[in-house]
Write a protein that holds these residues in place. Sequence first.
Motif, PDB file in Angstrom:
ATOM      1  N   GLU A  69      14.417   8.810   5.653  1.00 58.48           N
ATOM      2  CA  GLU A  69      14.068   7.685   6.514  1.00 58.48           C
ATOM      3  C   GLU A  69      14.300   6.354   5.800  1.00 58.48           C
ATOM      4  O   GLU A  69      14.852   5.426   6.368  1.00 58.48           O
ATOM      5  N   ARG A  70      13.865   6.289   4.537  1.00 56.16           N
ATOM      6  CA  ARG A  70      13.970   5.036   3.791  1.00 56.16           C
ATOM      7  C   ARG A  70      13.461   5.243   2.383  1.00 56.16           C
ATOM      8  O   ARG A  70      12.845   6.262   2.061  1.00 56.16           O
ATOM      9  N   LYS A  71      13.732   4.277   1.545  1.00 51.44           N
ATOM     10  CA  LYS A  71      13.171   4.250   0.200  1.00 51.44           C
ATOM     11  C   LYS A  71      11.778   3.622   0.267  1.00 51.44           C
ATOM     12  O   LYS A  71      11.592   2.569   0.880  1.00 51.44           O
ATOM     13  N   ILE A  72      10.833   4.279  -0.354  1.00 54.13           N
ATOM     14  CA  ILE A  72       9.452   3.793  -0.322  1.00 54.13           C
ATOM     15  C   ILE A  72       9.263   2.656  -1.321  1.00 54.13           C
ATOM     16  O   ILE A  72       9.777   2.691  -2.428  1.00 54.13           O
ATOM     17  N   ARG A  73       8.546   1.652  -0.894  1.00 51.66           N
ATOM     18  CA  ARG A  73       8.163   0.575  -1.800  1.00 51.66           C
ATOM     19  C   ARG A  73       6.641   0.589  -1.949  1.00 51.66           C
ATOM     20  O   ARG A  73       5.943   1.312  -1.241  1.00 51.66           O
ATOM     21  N   TYR A  74       6.131  -0.210  -2.848  1.00 48.14           N
ATOM     22  CA  TYR A  74       4.692  -0.276  -3.081  1.00 48.14           C
ATOM     23  C   TYR A  74       4.200  -1.691  -2.819  1.00 48.14           C
ATOM     24  O   TYR A  74       4.793  -2.672  -3.287  1.00 48.14           O
ATOM     25  N   LEU A  75       3.125  -1.784  -2.058  1.00 47.62           N
ATOM     26  CA  LEU A  75       2.519  -3.079  -1.766  1.00 47.62           C
ATOM     27  C   LEU A  75       1.433  -3.380  -2.789  1.00 47.62           C
ATOM     28  O   LEU A  75       0.762  -2.476  -3.284  1.00 47.62           O
ATOM     29  N   SER A  76       1.263  -4.672  -3.076  1.00 40.51           N
ATOM     30  CA  SER A  76       0.270  -5.092  -4.057  1.00 40.51           C
ATOM     31  C   SER A  76      -0.356  -6.416  -3.638  1.00 40.51           C
ATOM     32  O   SER A  76       0.345  -7.331  -3.202  1.00 40.51           O
ATOM     33  N   ALA A  77      -1.681  -6.491  -3.758  1.00 44.30           N
ATOM     34  CA  ALA A  77      -2.406  -7.745  -3.487  1.00 44.30           C
ATOM     35  C   ALA A  77      -3.495  -7.929  -4.535  1.00 44.30           C
ATOM     36  O   ALA A  77      -4.689  -7.950  -4.226  1.00 44.30           O
ATOM     37  N   PRO A  78      -3.119  -8.065  -5.814  1.00 45.30           N
ATOM     38  CA  PRO A  78      -4.119  -8.132  -6.885  1.00 45.30           C
ATOM     39  C   PRO A  78      -4.991  -9.384  -6.831  1.00 45.30           C
ATOM     40  O   PRO A  78      -6.081  -9.401  -7.381  1.00 45.30           O
ATOM     41  N   ASP A  79      -4.512 -10.430  -6.161  1.00 45.68           N
ATOM     42  CA  ASP A  79      -5.263 -11.688  -6.107  1.00 45.68           C
ATOM     43  C   ASP A  79      -6.249 -11.743  -4.948  1.00 45.68           C
ATOM     44  O   ASP A  79      -7.033 -12.698  -4.852  1.00 45.68           O
ATOM     45  N   TYR A  80      -6.209 -10.756  -4.054  1.00 43.47           N
ATOM     46  CA  TYR A  80      -7.120 -10.763  -2.915  1.00 43.47           C
ATOM     47  C   TYR A  80      -8.519 -10.351  -3.366  1.00 43.47           C
ATOM     48  O   TYR A  80      -8.700  -9.346  -4.054  1.00 43.47           O
ATOM     49  N   THR A  81      -9.514 -11.133  -2.972  1.00 45.52           N
ATOM     50  CA  THR A  81     -10.877 -10.894  -3.466  1.00 45.52           C
ATOM     51  C   THR A  81     -11.834 -10.418  -2.377  1.00 45.52           C
ATOM     52  O   THR A  81     -12.989 -10.128  -2.664  1.00 45.52           O
ATOM     53  N   GLY A  82     -11.391 -10.327  -1.121  1.00 45.38           N
ATOM     54  CA  GLY A  82     -12.278  -9.919  -0.036  1.00 45.38           C
ATOM     55  C   GLY A  82     -12.415  -8.416   0.077  1.00 45.38           C
ATOM     56  O   GLY A  82     -11.980  -7.653  -0.795  1.00 45.38           O
ATOM     57  N   ASN A  83     -13.003  -7.967   1.206  1.00 45.02           N
ATOM     58  CA  ASN A  83     -13.263  -6.546   1.423  1.00 45.02           C
ATOM     59  C   ASN A  83     -12.575  -5.997   2.669  1.00 45.02           C
ATOM     60  O   ASN A  83     -12.855  -4.876   3.082  1.00 45.02           O
ATOM     61  N   SER A  84     -11.670  -6.781   3.269  1.00 50.36           N
ATOM     62  CA  SER A  84     -11.009  -6.365   4.493  1.00 50.36           C
ATOM     63  C   SER A  84      -9.574  -5.929   4.206  1.00 50.36           C
ATOM     64  O   SER A  84      -8.770  -6.715   3.689  1.00 50.36           O
ATOM     65  N   PHE A  85      -9.258  -4.678   4.533  1.00 50.83           N
ATOM     66  CA  PHE A  85      -7.894  -4.185   4.342  1.00 50.83           C
ATOM     67  C   PHE A  85      -6.919  -4.970   5.225  1.00 50.83           C
ATOM     68  O   PHE A  85      -5.818  -5.327   4.803  1.00 50.83           O
ATOM     69  N   THR A  86      -7.342  -5.283   6.449  1.00 51.69           N
ATOM     70  CA  THR A  86      -6.493  -6.047   7.376  1.00 51.69           C
ATOM     71  C   THR A  86      -6.181  -7.428   6.810  1.00 51.69           C
ATOM     72  O   THR A  86      -5.029  -7.870   6.786  1.00 51.69           O
ATOM     73  N   ASP A  87      -7.210  -8.122   6.343  1.00 54.09           N
ATOM     74  CA  ASP A  87      -6.995  -9.465   5.790  1.00 54.09           C
ATOM     75  C   ASP A  87      -6.155  -9.419   4.517  1.00 54.09           C
ATOM     76  O   ASP A  87      -5.351 -10.323   4.254  1.00 54.09           O
ATOM     77  N   ALA A  88      -6.329  -8.375   3.727  1.00 54.93           N
ATOM     78  CA  ALA A  88      -5.539  -8.246   2.502  1.00 54.93           C
ATOM     79  C   ALA A  88      -4.059  -8.076   2.828  1.00 54.93           C
ATOM     80  O   ALA A  88      -3.195  -8.652   2.157  1.00 54.93           O
ATOM     81  N   LEU A  89      -3.743  -7.281   3.858  1.00 54.20           N
ATOM     82  CA  LEU A  89      -2.348  -7.148   4.288  1.00 54.20           C
ATOM     83  C   LEU A  89      -1.796  -8.490   4.743  1.00 54.20           C
ATOM     84  O   LEU A  89      -0.676  -8.876   4.391  1.00 54.20           O
ATOM     85  N   ARG A  90      -2.585  -9.201   5.518  1.00 53.44           N
ATOM     86  CA  ARG A  90      -2.126 -10.517   6.001  1.00 53.44           C
ATOM     87  C   ARG A  90      -1.910 -11.495   4.852  1.00 53.44           C
ATOM     88  O   ARG A  90      -1.021 -12.347   4.913  1.00 53.44           O
ATOM     89  N   SER A  91      -2.696 -11.357   3.793  1.00 55.13           N
ATOM     90  CA  SER A  91      -2.571 -12.288   2.666  1.00 55.13           C
ATOM     91  C   SER A  91      -1.235 -12.170   1.958  1.00 55.13           C
ATOM     92  O   SER A  91      -0.798 -13.080   1.269  1.00 55.13           O
ATOM     93  N   ILE A  92      -0.581 -11.009   2.112  1.00 51.38           N
ATOM     94  CA  ILE A  92       0.747 -10.830   1.510  1.00 51.38           C
ATOM     95  C   ILE A  92       1.819 -10.742   2.596  1.00 51.38           C
ATOM     96  O   ILE A  92       2.911 -10.231   2.387  1.00 51.38           O
ATOM     97  N   GLN A  93       1.457 -11.249   3.801  1.00 54.31           N
ATOM     98  CA  GLN A  93       2.401 -11.372   4.917  1.00 54.31           C
ATOM     99  C   GLN A  93       2.957 -10.018   5.367  1.00 54.31           C
ATOM    100  O   GLN A  93       4.128  -9.886   5.707  1.00 54.31           O
TER     101      GLN A  93
END
Length: 335
Positions: A270-294
């Motif tokens: 299907e595709r090559k897998i990449r890895y997402l990272s948001a080390p600077d996010y300090t909250g507790n919401s997975f949704t908001d953390a995704l949005r923080s890295i667009q």
Amino acid sequence: MVKHGIDVSKFQGLIDWQEVKKHIDFAIIRCGYGSNLESQDDPYFKRNADECTRLKIPFGVYLYSYATNEREALSEAKHVLRLVKDYQMAYPVYYDLEDNNTTGRQSNQTIANIAQTFAQRLEQEGYYVGMYASLFWFRTKLTSPIFNEYTKWIARYNDELNYDGEYGMWQYSATGNVLGIDTMVDLNYAYKDFPQIIEEGGYNNFSNTNLTRYKIGDEVEFHHVFLTSESTQPLMPYRHFGIITRIVQGARNPYLIGQDAGWVNDQVIERKIRYLSAPDYTGNSFTDALRSIQEDASFANRTKLAKLNGIDNYTGSQRQNDELLRLLKEGKLRA
């Protein structure tokens, strides 16, 4: 053997390539800048590429990036694909990452995601991709391990480059003079035999029926596997992603997944897998953390991410989101 070359754009104007050929081994030509708009094509690209082709001057291309997210990086990849499809290029397709006002304002992880998105789209079409930036950028911004997957072209105008990592080209001057060009021009050393690598590998529109799209170490997502490298009967795997550990060139199913998880081919990947990272996010919401890295934070995409990371029955529960957020903060979230 070190090769001597130049890189050019519209700023060098009308070039006498017949004369230039006497003084260089290769050229890197700017094809454009930014997203896939004809108004952002380099107006001298076609003439420069046509002349290098006619005179058999080995050349590659670069695109100057303004991308701030993966969507824009994909448009920039399409920009390159539109312009280079009719040329055989013995040097890489470089992604020029050095704009401080756009790409440079993003986090290092976002820049890495931008670069990987661009490169993977080009690689899907059989192009040999490299990354260009200043030494400062490679030391401070292009810090992700992702950049070790691509050949590097580094700019530093000094007597020595003083870079500890691996690289293929060094742009050592912006004030060069070459007969046949009326302006100053960038000068470069190439330390790898790119024509041999690219032509023998079948990249950049050179034909090679044995060319494989992926390489050992790539983690890929797939929908079926095969028992052997020559099997024709697809089987349903017990997991839909894995790491390529062996490649048999010319085989029906050239890629071995893991040690014994089966063989796959380009059609079932299907595709090559990449890895997402948001080390600077300090909250507790997975949704908001995704949005923080667009990244897409929709329920559908979170469900897809959950499945890729071992959660098959995603409901959006706090426990599930906490686990996904942990992986995201640690840079281990498959996407």
